[in-house]
Design a protein around this motif. Structure first.
Motif, PDB file in Angstrom:
ATOM      1  N   SER A 193       0.831  -1.206   0.000  1.00 40.36           N
ATOM      2  CA  SER A 193       0.000   0.000   0.000  1.00 40.36           C
ATOM      3  C   SER A 193       0.864   1.255   0.000  1.00 40.36           C
ATOM      4  CB  SER A 193      -0.933  -0.012   1.208  1.00 40.36           C
ATOM      5  OG  SER A 193      -1.717   1.141   1.245  1.00 40.36           O
ATOM      6  N   LEU A 194       1.901   1.244   0.825  1.00 35.89           N
ATOM      7  CA  LEU A 194       2.794   2.408   0.905  1.00 35.89           C
ATOM      8  C   LEU A 194       3.625   2.592  -0.362  1.00 35.89           C
ATOM      9  CD1 LEU A 194       4.030   2.092   4.594  1.00 35.89           C
ATOM     10  CD2 LEU A 194       2.355   3.724   3.688  1.00 35.89           C
ATOM     11  N   LEU A 195       3.879   1.514  -1.082  1.00 33.45           N
ATOM     12  CA  LEU A 195       4.648   1.592  -2.330  1.00 33.45           C
ATOM     13  C   LEU A 195       3.794   2.058  -3.505  1.00 33.45           C
ATOM     14  CD1 LEU A 195       6.904  -1.584  -2.048  1.00 33.45           C
ATOM     15  CD2 LEU A 195       7.634   0.807  -1.971  1.00 33.45           C
ATOM     16  N   GLY A 196       2.498   2.262  -3.255  1.00 31.10           N
ATOM     17  CA  GLY A 196       1.649   2.807  -4.306  1.00 31.10           C
ATOM     18  C   GLY A 196       0.748   1.807  -5.003  1.00 31.10           C
ATOM     19  N   PHE A 197       0.758   0.565  -4.561  1.00 30.50           N
ATOM     20  CA  PHE A 197      -0.156  -0.411  -5.156  1.00 30.50           C
ATOM     21  C   PHE A 197      -1.595  -0.003  -4.832  1.00 30.50           C
ATOM     22  CE2 PHE A 197       3.699  -2.828  -5.179  1.00 30.50           C
ATOM     23  CZ  PHE A 197       3.566  -3.758  -6.208  1.00 30.50           C
ATOM     24  N   VAL A 198      -2.479  -0.248  -5.750  1.00 29.03           N
ATOM     25  CA  VAL A 198      -3.899  -0.022  -5.500  1.00 29.03           C
ATOM     26  C   VAL A 198      -4.321  -1.018  -4.411  1.00 29.03           C
ATOM     27  CG1 VAL A 198      -6.214  -0.101  -6.553  1.00 29.03           C
ATOM     28  CG2 VAL A 198      -4.250   0.699  -7.888  1.00 29.03           C
ATOM     29  N   ARG A 199      -5.200  -0.576  -3.515  1.00 26.08           N
ATOM     30  CA  ARG A 199      -5.613  -1.427  -2.385  1.00 26.08           C
ATOM     31  C   ARG A 199      -6.100  -2.802  -2.851  1.00 26.08           C
ATOM     32  NH1 ARG A 199      -9.943   2.393  -0.642  1.00 26.08           N
ATOM     33  NH2 ARG A 199     -10.926   0.437  -0.163  1.00 26.08           N
ATOM     34  N   ALA A 200      -6.861  -2.823  -3.932  1.00 29.26           N
ATOM     35  CA  ALA A 200      -7.398  -4.090  -4.441  1.00 29.26           C
ATOM     36  C   ALA A 200      -6.274  -5.012  -4.922  1.00 29.26           C
ATOM     37  CB  ALA A 200      -8.394  -3.829  -5.563  1.00 29.26           C
ATOM     38  N   GLU A 201      -5.235  -4.442  -5.530  1.00 30.12           N
ATOM     39  CA  GLU A 201      -4.091  -5.246  -5.990  1.00 30.12           C
ATOM     40  C   GLU A 201      -3.340  -5.835  -4.799  1.00 30.12           C
ATOM     41  OE1 GLU A 201      -1.795  -2.458  -8.225  1.00 30.12           O
ATOM     42  OE2 GLU A 201      -2.832  -2.891 -10.105  1.00 30.12           O
ATOM     43  N   ALA A 202      -3.112  -5.003  -3.788  1.00 24.75           N
ATOM     44  CA  ALA A 202      -2.411  -5.466  -2.594  1.00 24.75           C
ATOM     45  C   ALA A 202      -3.219  -6.572  -1.911  1.00 24.75           C
ATOM     46  CB  ALA A 202      -2.178  -4.310  -1.626  1.00 24.75           C
ATOM     47  N   ALA A 203      -4.518  -6.381  -1.846  1.00 25.70           N
ATOM     48  CA  ALA A 203      -5.389  -7.379  -1.219  1.00 25.70           C
ATOM     49  C   ALA A 203      -5.339  -8.685  -1.996  1.00 25.70           C
ATOM     50  CB  ALA A 203      -6.820  -6.858  -1.123  1.00 25.70           C
ATOM     51  N   LEU A 204      -5.430  -8.605  -3.309  1.00 24.41           N
ATOM     52  CA  LEU A 204      -5.409  -9.799  -4.157  1.00 24.41           C
ATOM     53  C   LEU A 204      -4.068 -10.523  -4.037  1.00 24.41           C
ATOM     54  CD1 LEU A 204      -6.985 -11.444  -6.253  1.00 24.41           C
ATOM     55  CD2 LEU A 204      -5.957 -10.003  -8.019  1.00 24.41           C
ATOM     56  N   ALA A 205      -2.977  -9.782  -4.064  1.00 24.06           N
ATOM     57  CA  ALA A 205      -1.639 -10.377  -3.985  1.00 24.06           C
ATOM     58  C   ALA A 205      -1.404 -11.084  -2.651  1.00 24.06           C
ATOM     59  CB  ALA A 205      -0.576  -9.307  -4.199  1.00 24.06           C
ATOM     60  N   CYS A 206      -1.994 -10.554  -1.579  1.00 27.39           N
ATOM     61  CA  CYS A 206      -1.782 -11.123  -0.241  1.00 27.39           C
ATOM     62  C   CYS A 206      -2.906 -12.069   0.200  1.00 27.39           C
ATOM     63  CB  CYS A 206      -1.637  -9.998   0.783  1.00 27.39           C
ATOM     64  SG  CYS A 206      -0.208  -8.954   0.509  1.00 27.39           S
ATOM     65  N   CYS A 207      -3.900 -12.265  -0.674  1.00 25.87           N
ATOM     66  CA  CYS A 207      -5.058 -13.117  -0.358  1.00 25.87           C
ATOM     67  C   CYS A 207      -5.792 -12.606   0.887  1.00 25.87           C
ATOM     68  CB  CYS A 207      -4.641 -14.563  -0.168  1.00 25.87           C
ATOM     69  SG  CYS A 207      -3.875 -15.281  -1.623  1.00 25.87           S
ATOM     70  N   ILE A 208      -6.067 -11.317   0.878  1.00 27.38           N
ATOM     71  CA  ILE A 208      -6.756 -10.684   2.002  1.00 27.38           C
ATOM     72  C   ILE A 208      -7.807  -9.722   1.452  1.00 27.38           C
ATOM     73  CG2 ILE A 208      -4.874 -10.856   3.686  1.00 27.38           C
ATOM     74  CD1 ILE A 208      -4.025  -8.037   2.832  1.00 27.38           C
ATOM     75  N   VAL A 248      -9.688  -5.864   1.131  1.00 31.56           N
ATOM     76  CA  VAL A 248      -9.286  -4.462   1.044  1.00 31.56           C
ATOM     77  C   VAL A 248      -9.362  -3.827   2.435  1.00 31.56           C
ATOM     78  CG1 VAL A 248      -9.907  -2.216   0.050  1.00 31.56           C
ATOM     79  CG2 VAL A 248      -9.988  -4.271  -1.363  1.00 31.56           C
ATOM     80  N   GLN A 249     -10.369  -4.216   3.211  1.00 29.65           N
ATOM     81  CA  GLN A 249     -10.523  -3.677   4.564  1.00 29.65           C
ATOM     82  C   GLN A 249      -9.326  -4.040   5.440  1.00 29.65           C
ATOM     83  OE1 GLN A 249     -12.812  -5.458   2.921  1.00 29.65           O
ATOM     84  NE2 GLN A 249     -14.609  -4.162   2.736  1.00 29.65           N
ATOM     85  N   PHE A 250      -8.773  -5.234   5.229  1.00 23.64           N
ATOM     86  CA  PHE A 250      -7.593  -5.677   5.960  1.00 23.64           C
ATOM     87  C   PHE A 250      -6.432  -4.727   5.676  1.00 23.64           C
ATOM     88  CE2 PHE A 250      -3.737  -8.140   6.563  1.00 23.64           C
ATOM     89  CZ  PHE A 250      -3.980  -8.937   7.666  1.00 23.64           C
ATOM     90  N   VAL A 251      -6.241  -4.394   4.403  1.00 25.10           N
ATOM     91  CA  VAL A 251      -5.166  -3.482   4.011  1.00 25.10           C
ATOM     92  C   VAL A 251      -5.352  -2.141   4.708  1.00 25.10           C
ATOM     93  CG1 VAL A 251      -4.064  -2.257   2.090  1.00 25.10           C
ATOM     94  CG2 VAL A 251      -4.861  -4.611   1.767  1.00 25.10           C
ATOM     95  N   ASP A 252      -6.578  -1.602   4.632  1.00 27.85           N
ATOM     96  CA  ASP A 252      -6.859  -0.295   5.243  1.00 27.85           C
ATOM     97  C   ASP A 252      -6.618  -0.317   6.747  1.00 27.85           C
ATOM     98  OD1 ASP A 252      -7.591   0.614   2.750  1.00 27.85           O
ATOM     99  OD2 ASP A 252      -9.744   0.344   3.088  1.00 27.85           O
ATOM    100  N   LYS A 253      -7.100  -1.356   7.396  1.00 30.40           N
ATOM    101  CA  LYS A 253      -6.980  -1.458   8.864  1.00 30.40           C
ATOM    102  C   LYS A 253      -5.516  -1.453   9.294  1.00 30.40           C
ATOM    103  CE  LYS A 253      -7.704  -4.702  12.650  1.00 30.40           C
ATOM    104  NZ  LYS A 253      -8.259  -5.974  13.071  1.00 30.40           N
ATOM    105  N   TRP A 254      -4.699  -2.323   8.685  1.00 32.33           N
ATOM    106  CA  TRP A 254      -3.315  -2.466   9.135  1.00 32.33           C
ATOM    107  C   TRP A 254      -2.436  -1.305   8.673  1.00 32.33           C
ATOM    108  CZ3 TRP A 254      -2.738  -4.979  13.258  1.00 32.33           C
ATOM    109  CH2 TRP A 254      -3.620  -6.014  13.559  1.00 32.33           C
ATOM    110  N   LYS A 255      -2.796  -0.661   7.576  1.00 33.18           N
ATOM    111  CA  LYS A 255      -2.052   0.530   7.157  1.00 33.18           C
ATOM    112  C   LYS A 255      -2.279   1.649   8.177  1.00 33.18           C
ATOM    113  CE  LYS A 255      -1.501   3.923   3.487  1.00 33.18           C
ATOM    114  NZ  LYS A 255      -1.999   4.400   2.186  1.00 33.18           N
ATOM    115  N   ALA A 256      -3.525   1.822   8.605  1.00 28.34           N
ATOM    116  CA  ALA A 256      -3.838   2.855   9.600  1.00 28.34           C
ATOM    117  C   ALA A 256      -3.123   2.562  10.917  1.00 28.34           C
ATOM    118  CB  ALA A 256      -5.351   2.932   9.821  1.00 28.34           C
TER     119      ALA A 256
END
Length: 149
Positions: A29-44, A46-54
């Motif tokens: 997420s910090l490297l600029g990946f779209v949230r959906a891409e990061a979620a798909l790549a990590c099998c998680i 989008v809310q997971f990405v948002d929660k842990w980034k915050a």
């Protein structure tokens, strides 16, 4: 390695699986990946990405680490050692006997028999239920088994 994300890299290389997933999601997420891409790549999600980034932005890498360390044991290490020594002094022991001893001496009662069997195992005793009869001594059953095989 990017100095800015060194702490995330370190957690990803040494952390527990859940911590690694959190760190990967945040880093992507910090490297600029779209949230959906990061979620798909990590099998998680989008809310997971948002929660842990915050959480990372608020608390740093420490916020990504697992917080639960387990509950303290009912017996202190010295008490546990005394119980194991007490068990080893016995020639035979039942779980009921062990339950009674722990309740009377330490006011400890485990809801699961697994805790008692673990104590027996630590004392190098095995907990096996006895069988009323040994089928190997019954000639009729032995002969029947030989015929089946």
């Amino acid at each position: 390695m990017n100095k800015r994300y060194e702490d995330l890299e370190k957690l990803m290389s040494t952390g527990e699986a859940r911590e690694v997933k959190r760190a990967m999601a945040v880093r992507m997420s910090l490297l600029g990946f779209v949230r959906a891409e990061a979620a798909l790549a990590c099998c998680i999600s989008v809310q997971f990405v948002d929660k842990w980034k915050a959480i990372y932005l608020a608390s740093g890498v420490e916020g990504l680490k697992l917080a639960y360390k387990g509950s303290p044991g009912y017996l202190k290490p010295r008490e546990r050692e005394d119980v194991i020594n007490w068990i080893q002094e016995k020639k035979t022991i039942t779980i009921e006997e062990l339950k009674r001893y722990l309740k009377e001496e330490y006011d400890v009662f485990y809801s699961s028999n697994t805790s008692y069997t673990k104590l027996l195992e630590e004392a190098n005793l095995s907990y096996k239920k006895t069988h009323k009869e040994n089928s190997a001594k019954d000639e009729v059953k032995v002969e029947a088994k030989k015929k089946r095989d």
